[in-house]
Write a protein that holds these residues in place. Structure first.
Motif, short mmCIF file in Angstrom:
data_model
loop_
_atom_site.label_atom_id
_atom_site.label_comp_id
_atom_site.label_asym_id
_atom_site.label_seq_id
_atom_site.Cartn_x
_atom_site.Cartn_y
_atom_site.Cartn_z
N HIS A 42 -26.28 8.80 16.50
CA HIS A 42 -25.68 10.03 15.95
C HIS A 42 -26.62 10.61 14.90
O HIS A 42 -27.34 9.85 14.21
CB HIS A 42 -24.32 9.70 15.31
N SER A 44 -26.10 11.64 12.05
CA SER A 44 -25.84 11.23 10.67
C SER A 44 -26.60 9.95 10.33
O SER A 44 -26.65 9.54 9.17
CB SER A 44 -24.34 11.01 10.44
N SER A 118 -11.81 10.56 10.28
CA SER A 118 -12.29 11.34 11.43
C SER A 118 -13.79 11.14 11.63
O SER A 118 -14.29 11.14 12.76
CB SER A 118 -11.95 12.82 11.28
N GLU A 119 -14.53 10.94 10.55
CA GLU A 119 -15.98 10.66 10.71
C GLU A 119 -16.19 9.29 11.35
O GLU A 119 -17.12 9.11 12.15
CB GLU A 119 -16.68 10.74 9.34
N MET A 122 -15.70 9.77 14.94
CA MET A 122 -16.85 10.49 15.51
C MET A 122 -18.00 9.51 15.81
O MET A 122 -18.64 9.59 16.86
CB MET A 122 -17.28 11.54 14.47
N GLU A 125 -17.19 7.19 18.72
CA GLU A 125 -17.37 7.98 19.95
C GLU A 125 -18.86 8.12 20.30
O GLU A 125 -19.26 8.05 21.46
CB GLU A 125 -16.71 9.35 19.75
N ALA A 126 -19.69 8.25 19.25
CA ALA A 126 -21.14 8.41 19.47
C ALA A 126 -21.73 7.13 20.08
O ALA A 126 -22.61 7.20 20.96
CB ALA A 126 -21.84 8.74 18.16
#
Ligand SMILES: Cc1cc2nc3c(=O)[nH]c(=O)nc-3n(C[C@H](O)[C@H](O)[C@H](O)COP(=O)(O)OP(=O)(O)OC[C@H]3O[C@@H](n4cnc5c(N)ncnc54)[C@H](O)[C@@H]3O)c2cc1C
Ligand SMILES: Cc1cc2nc3c(=O)[nH]c(=O)nc-3n(C[C@H](O)[C@H](O)[C@H](O)COP(=O)(O)O)c2cc1C
Ligand code: SF4
Length: 629
Positions: A42, A44, A118-119, A122, A125-126
């Motif tokens: 990801h 991030s 939520s992060e 995320m 999911e990544a």
């Protein structure tokens, strides 16, 4: 198997031909399974331009090429998936790293943004999406990287996870992120897709994950989603950073006992790794049940042909790894991976190099048998030249260094080069100090001067100072294997900052009641990979060595060394000095070059004789020269 190794071969975040060659050559050498470098799941977890984002669709073709190149050689290709969390080794620029809690990263001291629920979803999911991409690209599986202090370790460990929501607290909470990642990948990619796990085996910090905690974590996660194999990394990016890549000062297989205990955590096959240095050690690991698979990282960087050579009974032809961690230093400084002993790393044909025979056979005389001379002689003879090596002794400075505490592995590189020289028919003349006449008596077509370099007396010493002795000359005279403890102090002036110099300090600490290191820089070890430097400091402090930064010697007289602070000029004295030795910038031993060239001889300078640098420079330059002769 070949475990994950970041080679910095990508450019602008894309797979390159060299990336493909790097993995293909490891497969060609005969391993059963290749794990890719850590692939970024990801944005991030900011990838540098030399790293590979698994989430970037533009890399899909590249991943297909890697899978095809490896899988077509009867070898499984597995992609390692990771997120660094707060542990960004590369400056993240404007982007803020995501983290589990607001505690700073112990390496960079970066305080991350604390991930919201939520992060977290995320990033889970990544991981799953990246695994699905690799499956479509033809990979046989993925390995989830939960070790080495990256994001997943940060979730798993109470040392870093102070969350009070469902992703922190007890074992259930701290393992939730990893459990969601594993379950998500299994569901998305199916039961036939290999799912490996690299676990934190022992963080080696107070309050961090211990082997028994690691076994509990493994039990918890694998009872929910069984994995196909598990391995255990050590340390995180705190002072235990060096433990994930044990250098030449560690014993061989330092974590095998821990790994044996950790087996209890799961039924999954175990990959044992960490400074396993020979076929005998690898076989013992499987025989005694420590591991079902053996991971060989640096050993296969130094020679991807290791499995094939061992299988055909030619282990002595394996180019050795000396566990210096120069490869890691290159990568973490943003450069392309390089190996001290393997100049061909990451090039096509590396696993079984084809030697290009010389078009014209020439008489080559090589002077000096350090790493540069030995390598040039062996490689030139391998191409068909008639090579004579004139030398005082074999091994040069590297041989001296290999006699120091913890530096024995260096001898392996020399022994290998010597075997290669003999195998290729180099005529070796020892106990020779070559003069111009002696060289010309060989009637060479070409002369290679691999005559090394000498240390220069510290420039700041007063004219009436006693000279002291270079560490090189000290090592020539001292018996490194034993001796009585000398009362009084040894002063070592470190204007060099390499690992070899600190090994001299280790030796002095065994020999002298007191040792003082002076250095003009505000710290030690600019030439030592950070991981190894942690060990350097640990050994010096444990031995009671006094370190005086920002200082240089101005006088050595009557058992007193006077030194000055480089910023203020203020002087201080060390008394009862029994040895004053210095490791300083060197100048080349190139005196033979001019007269030989003046007589019309073709002369090449190589290694320190060309310009004093490192073993890596000397060996690589020698190989390049030999291929051009
Ligand atoms: C204290 C110290 C610590 C170091 N630590 C590190 C380190 O941690 N990592 C690293 O990568 N590098 C380190 N280095 C540097 C590294 O050792 C050298 O760069 C490398 O070994 C150079 O190899 P070479 O073959 O060019 O020269 P050398 O190893 O110096 O070999 C040259 C040889 O030629 C011989 N010779 C010279 N003239 C003649 C002649 N006329 N006839 C016959 N023989 C001759 C010399 O006696 C010597 O044996 C260190 C060096 C020193 C001195
Ligand atoms: C240059 C370099 C880069 C590495 N990159 C990774 C990586 O991306 N992911 C990982 O889990 N381990 C990485 N490692 C660690 C290796 O996977 C392995 O655990 C370690 O080298 C110990 O095995 P060895 O003693 O056989 O080399 C790296 C090691 C090196 C030398
Ligand atoms: S650079 Fe050093 S540690 Fe790395 S593979 Fe080569 S010899 Fe081994």
């Amino acid at each position: 198997m070949f475990p994950a190794v970041i080679p910095n071969l990508a450019r602008q975040g894309r797979v390159t031909d060299r990336t493909v060659a790097f993995y293909a050559e490891r497969a060609a050498g005969g391993v059963a399974l290749v794990v890719s470098e850590g692939l970024f799941v990801h944005g991030s977890s900011v990838p540098p331009p030399t790293g590979l984002p698994a989430f970037d669709p533009a890399n899909f073709d590249g991943f297909q090429r890697i899978a095809e190149a490896v899988e077509s050689q009867d070898c499984r290709m597995v992609g390692q998936l990771f997120h660094m969390g707060r542990q960004q080794l590369w400056t993240p620029g404007a982007a803020s790293p995501l983290g589990v809690s607001s505690r700073p990263d112990p390496f960079r001291w970066t305080v991350p943004h604390v991930m919201s629920i939520s992060e977290i979803a995320m990033v889970v999911e990544a991981f799953v999406a990246s695994a699905a991409t690799l499956r479509r690209a033809g990979f046989s599986g993925v390995e989830v990287h939960a070790a080495h202090g990256h994001l997943i370790t940060q979730f798993l460990s109470s040392w870093s996870n102070t969350r009070e929501d469902e992703y922190g607290g007890d074992l259930d909470g701290r393992t939730r992120f990893l459990r969601e990642v594993l379950a998500g990948i299994r569901t998305e990619c199916g039961p036939d897709f290999l799912l490996g796990l690299k676990m934190p085996g022992d963080e080696l910090v107070d309050g961090g994950i211990t082997p028994s905690e690691s076994a509990r974590i493994l039990q918890r996660v694998s009872s929910e989603t069984p994995v196909d194999y598990v391995g255990f990394g050590q340390g995180n990016s705190s002072l235990s950073f060096g433990d994930h890549l044990p250098d030449m000062h560690y014993p061989t297989g330092p974590y095998l006992r821990t790994q044996r205990e950790l087996r209890a955590g799961s039924d999954a096959p175990v990959v044992a790794f960490g400074r396993i240095t020979s076929a005998a050690e690898a076989e013992a690991v499987v025989r005694d049940g420590t591991g079902d698979l053996v991971g060989l990282g640096r050993l296969l960087l130094a020679d991807p042909g290791f499995p094939a050579k061992v299988q055909s009974g030619r282990e002595d032809a394996v180019q050795p790894c000396i566990y210096c961690n120069a490869c890691w230093a290159e990568v973490t400084q943003g450069r392309t991976i390089a190996c001290v002993t393997n100049p061909r790393l990451g090039t096509t044909g590396e696993a079984a190099p084809q030697v290009k025979p010389a078009l014209t056979k020439r008489r080559v005389t090589v002077v000096g048998a350090g790493v540069a001379g030995l390598r040039t002689a062996a490689a030139a003879a391998g191409r068909g030249h008639e090579v004579t090596l004139l030398a005082g002794q074999l091994g040069g400075k590297a041989r001296l260094e290999s006699q120091l505490p913890g530096r024995r592995d260096i001898a392996k590189a020399l022994d290998y080069q010597q075997r290669q020289a003999v195998e290729h028919g180099v005529r070796i003349e020892l106990d020779v100090f070559a003069t111009e006449e002696r060289v010309l008596a060989e009637r060479p077509d070409t002369v290679v001067l691999a005559t090394g370099s000498r240390m220069v007396r510290p420039l700041g010493l007063d004219a009436d100072s006693e000279p002291g002795t270079s560490v090189r000359d000290y090592l020539d005279e001292v018996d490194c294997t034993g001796g009585d403890l000398v009362d009084g102090t040894a002063v070592l002036y470190d204007f060099d900052h390499t690992g070899g110099t600190y090994a001299v300090a280790d030796l002095l600490a065994q020999r002298y009641r007191h040792v003082t290191i002076l250095t003009p820089r505000p710290h030690l070890g600019d030439g030592v990979p950070y991981l190894n430097l942690l060990g350097v400091y640990r050994r010096l402090y444990e031995a009671g060595v006094r370190i005086v930064p920002s200082s240089e010697p101005v006088l050595c007289k009557d058992n007193v060394v006077r030194y000055a602070n480089v910023f203020t000029g203020e002087t201080t004295e060390v008394e009862d000095v029994r040895l004053f030795t210095w490791s300083t910038p060197r100048e080349p031993n190139d005196e033979l070059a001019a007269p030989l060239a003046a007589g019309g001889m073709e002369v090449h300078l190589v290694g320190d004789a060309y310009s004093p640098r490192s073993m890596l420079a000397a060996i690589h330059e020698a190989q390049t020269l030999a291929e051009r002769l």
